[in-house]
Each structure stands twice: as structure tokens, then as C-alpha cells.
Design an enzyme around this catalytic site. Sequence first.
Site, short mmCIF file in Angstrom:
data_model
loop_
_atom_site.label_atom_id
_atom_site.label_comp_id
_atom_site.label_asym_id
_atom_site.label_seq_id
_atom_site.Cartn_x
_atom_site.Cartn_y
_atom_site.Cartn_z
CG HIS A 1 -5.90 -8.52 -1.56
ND1 HIS A 1 -6.09 -7.21 -1.38
CD2 HIS A 1 -6.79 -9.33 -0.87
CE1 HIS A 1 -7.14 -7.16 -0.54
NE2 HIS A 1 -7.41 -8.40 -0.03
CE1 TYR B 1 -5.33 -8.17 11.28
CE2 TYR B 1 -6.58 -6.55 9.64
CZ TYR B 1 -6.07 -7.68 9.90
OH TYR B 1 -6.26 -8.66 9.07
CG PHE B 2 0.11 -3.07 15.55
CD1 PHE B 2 -0.78 -3.62 16.65
CD2 PHE B 2 1.44 -3.09 16.12
CE1 PHE B 2 -0.50 -4.29 17.74
CE2 PHE B 2 1.65 -3.87 17.40
CZ PHE B 2 0.86 -4.32 18.11
CD GLU C 1 -5.09 -0.43 3.75
OE1 GLU C 1 -5.48 -1.40 3.63
OE2 GLU C 1 -4.02 -0.05 4.87
CG ASP D 1 -2.83 -6.05 -1.35
OD1 ASP D 1 -3.96 -5.63 -2.00
OD2 ASP D 1 -2.88 -6.39 -0.04
CG ASP E 1 -6.83 -11.52 2.11
OD1 ASP E 1 -5.90 -11.98 1.54
OD2 ASP E 1 -6.90 -10.35 2.51
CD GLU E 2 -10.20 -8.23 2.45
OE1 GLU E 2 -10.87 -7.86 3.56
OE2 GLU E 2 -9.37 -7.72 1.79
CD1 TRP F 1 -7.88 -12.97 7.95
CD2 TRP F 1 -8.71 -10.92 8.11
NE1 TRP F 1 -8.90 -12.64 6.91
CE2 TRP F 1 -9.41 -11.35 7.11
CE3 TRP F 1 -9.06 -9.64 8.57
CZ2 TRP F 1 -10.29 -10.62 6.37
CZ3 TRP F 1 -10.11 -8.86 7.90
CH2 TRP F 1 -10.84 -9.37 6.89
NE ARG G 1 -3.28 -2.84 0.36
CZ ARG G 1 -3.70 -3.57 1.11
NH1 ARG G 1 -3.30 -3.73 2.45
NH2 ARG G 1 -5.05 -4.36 0.94
#
Length: 773
Positions: A278, A434-435, A486, A203, A342-343, A409, A174
Site C-alpha cells: 500500500h 467497516y463503516f 474509496e 496508501d 496488510d495485503e 480485521w 483514498r
Amino acid sequence: MRILKPFLIVFSLTVLSPGYSQKIYTEKDIEIIPQPSQLLIQPGIFEFSKNTKFFAVTDFQKELSKTLADKFEKSAGWRPEVSATLPQSNFIQFKVDQSLAKEAYKLEVQPTSITITAKGNAGFIYGLESLRQLLPSAIESNFVITTVNWRIPNLVITDQPRFQWRGLMLDLSRHFFDKNYVLATIDRLAMLKMNVLHLHLVDDQGWRMEIKKYPKLTQVGAWRVDQENVAWNARLTTNPDQKGTYGGFLTQEELKEIVKYAASKNIEIIPEIEMPAHVSSAIASYPELACFDQQIGVPSGGLWPITDIYCAGKETTFEFLKNVIDEVIAVFPSKYIHIGGDEATKTNWEKCPHCQKRMKDNGLKNTHELQSYFVKRIEKYINSKGKKIIGWDEILEGGLAPEATVMSWRGTKGGTDAAAQGHDVIMTPESPCYFNFYQGPQNEEPLAFDAYNPLSEVYKFDPVVPTMTPEQAKHVLGGQANLWAEHLASPKASEYMIFPRLAALAEVLWSPKEKCNWNDFTTRLPYLLERYDYLGINYAKSAYLVTASSRANMAQKQINVTLKNEFPNPDIRYVLGDKNIDHNAIKYTTPIEFSSTTILKASLFQNDKPIGKTFTDTILFHKAVGSKVVYLTPFNENYKGDGPFGMVNTIRGSKNFHDGQWQAWLVNDMEIVLDFQKQQSIHEVIIGTLESQGAGINFPTQVKVLVSKDGIQYNEVGKVLRAYAPNVNSELKDFKINFEKRDARFVKVIASNLKKSPKGESSWLFVDEILVN
């Protein structure tokens, strides 16, 4: 409570003064993070001097000794010698004991010698890191400090980790982070006895690893059109013909250097090569990898849903991935390859003739089973190379690959289910791992993902879920923090999100569960922060902030404010009005009542002095407080604010638009009438608004104010226009309309919604308070 000021470097237990006598040490003086398993303090001290030597017999022991010798040279002005001959006294030595576990160590400090005993290099590294934390924090200085006594107490530490996987993920896609930042992060992981660095190399927004067989992956896929002046999720779709200029990548030689350096710190680098979703950066480089050979640009920002994914029906897709995996394996000797998983939005698979044929030929009932086929096929290839796969918990859908390890996650359920099936799991639930989530009040923090993981919540984390059986718990390898990037465009921004939360995670993953104590951790944390000051780490001070929550009693026209802080039994003090917050401040014990306009200042205190940033809020009791509110356009049911008086309760909303103080309109304009019940003399109306373009929230394009004496005939008294402008940050803004003083009972406020963003998405309008003066 013992909290030291984290951003003023002090020397603890180190500076001599006239009449100094030898200190008697107790366990409370040992500030090591993570907390050792066993600690025994003994009488006496060991003192480092220019005559101290390291006795090292292997090349690794010699290199390890040099790391601490280098620090003494910088901070003390003298350098301990590294010798292959055992001195008679005043030395540090390494001893091998094959009976110890791989990462275990024993550290014995005696008056004339220090011994680190371990099975091998990993234990020696961790023993030396504990020795480093026993030394004064000035050991981290890059300049000579002559007033420090380099003494440590005699003791015996016997230590080993609770979990074998203690990790951090850096998202290099990102926003790109170069080799030097990755190497610096490795040093900081080793300091906390962490042993895994997971690199998210692929990604949608960027391909970050050189693949020699497919040069376009970094010629095209590593670069995107620069839209950094626009909020992440508000960025426009990239034209594939437009050349990207923002990004970067790591060469295979750079990655090999990273891997080698990490190994010297007992840190395993886990590469993540996302699939089947991704991967817009790969498809932008090689469109034939997609179902319909579609031409796309590398996305510059947020992308949802993720429909441009690898085609699972084309054999050329698997040929491409096998070739990529071959080059990845040649660079990374890790036991695992992370494949993401994922996703994936599979709408293209449902229409793609190649995918449909694959499903028919293999008897697959749906696209979930097709993804399972995809993952299992990739796993089989990776297994044939002597490696194992890790995937995000979505790889459970459609059937789990035989040897796969699951990274859970979406909470801990995926990990619990996988462990019940006999699979190894790594727990990294969004909350609290998740930092990229906020760690303090949003008004005081840099932009982050709209959720909250403070230091204290990280410390509560336990990878083993209480409902697990002992057999299932054996499959929990450990835990990991994930830092998605991000909103992180620089190393300093990244550091801020990692530290000190990583210290909390390191302790709960290393130390025995019975040794983990939040109160005790908070007393040791300041000494670690002193070291971070010397090292120039941009750590967050969010845990030292005072936060406030308010409740309105409109029947009494009164506000009650509660003050809090993360630390146990915090000493919070406050003042009212324009007073300075000092030792005369009032100690906070119960909620504070307000019934008139007042400035409130509060701070955390230690030793009668304020520490951290001062909390300041102005509670404004204006003429509309408690007035009747008539909504000519109703607010959205998802954002009701504080009910019927939400617009006139004096309580202002924060940048956290879920804080319960905001009323919102989707696409519609806001039109509200305030009824004072009697005429009042007024001259100003203020409308409090929020803009967070990444969340689809925009400032109004116009605010108009009308007034009336009878509620029938209204006269316009002013308006404010504001054209849309890109805004990368969340921002609070008051729109003020001033006019000549006049009598009125009713005030009508019309705020115009942007309606559609430049991206074509429906726009939200958020308002927290209408103030009338």
C-alpha cells in the site's frame, strides 16, 4: 416502540406551558449515549441560569468549563461565569479522587450544585459530556432559543468504560480530508466518549503527511491524476509522466495542532504509515524504494494485486523508513505507531536479487518469513524509540513480532490467535466494524463498498470472542470502526457513513455488557439525532427505512412481499395503488400477496404519522410472467437469479447484485427465448439491467428483440444501441423496445456484452427481468 422523527428538531422535556408543574423524572428520561454504568435518580432538579457558575481551579478545568459556557451563550443568550472562588450555590465544580480509574467519573446533580469527581482530566471530560446530554438538545443550537427550560434531574451517575480502546479510523489517503474535518471529528468522538482516532496517512492513492527529509512524498505522492468521474475500480493506470492534480496533505504543524486538540479531549491520535505494501504513492515519489526501481504513477483508484511494494532486500529501504518514523514520532506522542502490514503481494520479492540475498543471508524459508523479518526489524527500531507497533492481522504470517499489537480485521480469528500467543489485540472485524459498507438498502443509499453493516449489527458487536479464555480476554484492548474512503469524496459523505453507527459502537465499547440492550438503545437514539440536527451533522436515516423481500410462486402466478425494519416491533403500515400513506394506512402483520399489477407504498409510523422515507415499489404482472425460458447462451453459475423463472417472475433486482435476483454473463452475450405457449398480441419488450463499473458490470452495448409465431422464423422488431460511457455510480436501467402491435408466441432477446472494459478487464452483463407488454 418509541421512535422520534430524527430530522425534525423537537424539544423534549424542555418547553413550559401554562400550568406547568415540576416533572417527576425516571431512568427512562435519561437519554445518555453511551449508557452509564450506574444511574440513581433522586427527587428534585437543578436549573441553569445566568447566575450559574463553574468553579474551576486548574487551567484544564477552566478550559473545559468554557466549552459548555460557550454553548449556553449561543443557545440561551447568557454565559455562566467561570470562577476560581467557590460560590455558595448554583454552581458546577470539579473534584479529584485518586482512587478512581483513569477514565472513570462520578456525576452528582443536587438542587444547588453539580459535582464531577474524577481522577484527572479524562474523567472530567466524560462527566461534562454526560452533563451535556442531560441538558435539552437545544444546548447544541447556534442561535438563541428563549422557550427552553435549562433543567436537569437530580441524580448520581457512576461510570467508567468497559474497554480502554474505543476508536475510529479515518482514511485520508483514498480521498483527502483536511484539518478542519479532522478537528470536527474529534469533537464528535469526545461527545460519545471515544478515545482513539486512527489516521490512515499512507496508501497507494496518496501520501498525506509532510516528511521534511523526503519532500517528493508530498510534492508527488500526495497528488494523483483526477479520474473522479470514473468508478473507483474502473480507473485506468496512471502514466508516471502525467502530473497529478487531485489530492492534498497535512503539514507537520497542522498535525501537531490536531494532536494537541485531541489530547484536550482525551483522544489519542494513532498514525498509520503503511509498509511494506500500500505504498505506491511512496514508490511513485522515490522509485528506488521498489525492488526494480520501477517508475509508476500514483494510482487514481483501485489497485489489485498490490505488487509495487517496498524492497525488503535493500538497506536503503530501511534507512528511508527509519527517517520517516523519526519524523512521525516527533509529531505524534502516541504510545503506538501503526505500520499496516496488510495485503502485500510478494511476487517481486520472489524475483528480486536483493530480497533473495536477504532471505539467504538470514536463513528465511519463504517470502512470508521475509515479511516477518521486515516487520520485526521495523518493530525493533520503533521499540528503541519507546513506542510499540500495531499491524493489521497479516503481520501474524511468518511469525509475530515480539511486542506487536494486532488489529484484527479479517474477522476475529487473527485477534483470537494473537491473544492466545499473549499479544494485545484490537478487534475491528469487517463485519460489523467497516463503516464503508452499506447501512441500508443499496437502492436508497449513496455508493459504498458492496457489503452490509446496518446499525443493528454494529450494536451486536462484542470485541471479546466467546471462545476466549479469561486470560486471553484480558489482551483485548477494545474495538474500532474503520472508514475506508474509496467512495467518500466530501466531509458530508464521510459523516453519513459514520453517524449514527458510531453511537452504537460507542455504547458497546463503553457500557457494561449487561447494560447493552438494543431495544433500549433505539429509544435513546432519537434524542442524540436531535443534537446532530443542531450540530449540522449529515447522519444517515437508513435505520428508519422499510425494506422489502419478495418470493415468487409461479405455479399460482403470485408474489408474496415481506416488509421489515431494523427497530424492534416496528409499526409498519402500507397502502396499495395511488393512495397517500397516512393514518388510514393498513398495519403490516403478514406477507402481502399480489397477483396483479399494483403500486405498494410503506412507511415506519410513530404516533399515527409516517416517519422516514416512504418505500415505493410497483409490482408489474406482464404478459411473459411464468413463461418458459430457453437460454441459448447459459448464464454464469455464480449468478443464477431465481432459477428457471428468474427472468419472468416480476421480482426486480436491486443495486445489490448479490440479492439473488440477477442472472449474469461474463464476456458472453445474453441470448434468450421466451415461449408464451400460445400466441399473444404484444407491442413492447423491456430488459432490466444493472451497471456497476467498479465491480466490472456494464450495461449492454446493444439490445435486440426478435419475435416469432413458430419458434423457427424470427423477425427483428427493434433494437437499442448504447455506447460505453464512464459511470461512477451503480445504476439500474430498463432498455425499452417498442414496436407495432403484433401476434407472437416466441420472443428472442439478444443483449450484447461490452466484453472488455477500457481497463482491459472482462465485462459482466447483468439482467433481472424481461417484461413483455
